[in-house]
Design an enzyme around this catalytic site. Structure first.
Site, mmCIF file in Angstrom:
data_model
loop_
_atom_site.group_PDB
_atom_site.id
_atom_site.type_symbol
_atom_site.label_atom_id
_atom_site.label_comp_id
_atom_site.label_asym_id
_atom_site.label_seq_id
_atom_site.Cartn_x
_atom_site.Cartn_y
_atom_site.Cartn_z
ATOM 1 C CG ASP A 334 -2.035 1.013 1.146
ATOM 2 O OD1 ASP A 334 -1.930 1.944 0.333
ATOM 3 O OD2 ASP A 334 -3.021 0.861 1.899
ATOM 4 N NE ARG A 336 -4.717 2.968 -0.020
ATOM 5 C CZ ARG A 336 -5.793 2.313 0.406
ATOM 6 N NH1 ARG A 336 -6.990 2.678 -0.014
ATOM 7 N NH2 ARG A 336 -5.664 1.304 1.240
#
Length: 407
Positions: A334, A336
């Site tokens: 991830d 983000r």
């Protein structure tokens, strides 16, 4: 590990620094230096002690000046390392000695030299860095260029030396890649600073990052009328949008969703994920309350981009879960970044939020960046035959507090 400001000071003094990347990426350490300080002794040290491939990260504009094209038409490298055609300076003989490689590097950064001063191919390997540095690509190429720029900042340029660095992967004595403990020992043995790419990303964000409110308008939707506001990140120039309803400023907690772009789910109605359903449910909740904000961040595919997300989908078609799919194509699970979401909320005057999310990492990130989360509002989704495995993976491997509704 050292602080980034210590590494900047070392670079400014012409010393080498070790830069490590994420364990889920290449998981390696590179010996790095500002190219203007490269000597035959430095090249010999890299070749003798680090033992990896010696490369020269450079800015795109300088590579264009030298007419250095990509090494291959289709880049199939796992991490898209942007090799150009290799070179030797025309005044070298074989080009391979430490003396001649050092000489070629010095000529590459000498802005009085042009394309006809080099032979191709050669023994020095230029690499093209992304314009946004580590905020655009989390690689050693970008990291060393960022360090060069940071170390030269505020110093008058009287050398006519282009921005460039020199890097070399560090191997163990048995030829295997040196990992964290070995790199720490290497740094201690040779009295070198060691930082990570993640350290540099955090440093640049703290020092440089901001957002600019560009424009606003009214957006009527089936959920009601929203104010639509456009933002641009000052460094990366990424564009984000916000939907607000009612007065969201002030100390009273506001209903909030920070939603990462998912073209396939949000626009195409994909059943492979729960993104589109979460997006619609968040708008419905905000509309019902009559006051709220939805921050729409342009970070497709958990930050890896649309095409890479589709490649991850292809791996998932073979039974690989969403986490391992990202890892197999060379990215963290991830990527983000919710810091920009926090900056946008601050610009809107938001102080406290009731955050619509199942992701505890999102709560942690928002709070670390100055927005108080007074309450988590779970967002329930309807599982289907296409996304059940995906949702279970988010529960088990990404620790999402997800309440599955059986189909």
């Amino acid at each position: 590990m050292n602080r980034v400001d210590e590494a900047i000071k070392a670079f400014r003094a012409g010393k080498m620094v070790i830069i490590t990347d994420h364990p889920e990426r290449e998981n390696e350490g590179d010996l790095c230096i500002d190219a203007q300080f490269v000597t035959p002794e430095i090249i010999n040290f890299m070749a003798h002690f680090a033992c990896g491939l010696i490369c020269v990260p450079m800015e795109q504009r300088r590579l264009q000046e030298l007419e250095l094209q990509p090494m291959v038409y289709t880049n199939e490298d796992n991490h898209r390392t942007a090799f150009t055609v290799s070179v030797d300076h025309k005044e070298t003989t074989t080009g391979i000695s430490a003396f001649e490689r050092s000489y070629t590097i010095q000529k590459l950064i000498d802005t009085s030299c042009g394309p006809f001063d080099f032979r191709k191919p050669g023994h020095v390997f230029p690499l093209a860095g992304c314009t946004g540095g580590v905020l655009e690509r989390q690689g050693h190429t970008e990291a060393v260029l960022d360090l060069v720029k940071l170390s030269r900042s505020g110093i008058p340029d009287v050398t006519n030396k282009a921005v460039a660095g020199v890097i070399c992967e560090i191997l163990n004595s048995d030829g295997s890649m040196a990992r964290q403990k070995s790199l720490e020992n290497f740094a201690k043995t040779h009295n070198l600073c060691m930082i990570s790419v993640d350290d540099l990303i955090r440093y640049r964000k703290e020092q440089e990052c901001g957002v600019t409110r560009e424009t606003e308008t009214i957006l009527p939707t089936k959920y009601g009328n929203f104010k639509l506001i456009g933002y641009t990140e000052n460094i990366t120039k990424k564009e984000h949008v916000v939907l607000t309803m009612g007065d969201v400023s002030g100390a009273r907690p506001v209903l909030c969703r920070i939603h990462s772009e998912c073209l396939t789910g949000d626009a195409f109605g994909s059943l492979r994920c729960d993104c589109g359903e979460q997006f619609k449910e968040a708008l419905r909740l905000i509309s019902t309350e009559g006051r709220g904000v939805l921050v729409y961040l342009r970070q497709e595919g958990r930050g890896i981009g649309l095409i890479n997300k589709l490649k991850a989908y292809a791996l998932q078609d073979t039974g690989v879960d969403t986490v391992d799919a990202n890892l197999q194509i060379g990215f963290p699970a991830d990527m983000r970044d919710y810091r920009v979401g926090a900056l946008i909320l601050k610009d809107l005057g938001v102080q406290k939020v009731r955050l619509i999310t199942n992701n505890p990492q999102k709560i942690k990130s928002i709070e670390q960046n100055g927005i108080q989360v007074s309450q988590r509002i779970p967002i329930c989704v309807q599982a289907n035959e296409y996304n059940t495995f995906y949702l279970q993976t988010k529960q088990k491997r990404m620790c999402h507090q997800l309440e599955l509704i059986d189909r």
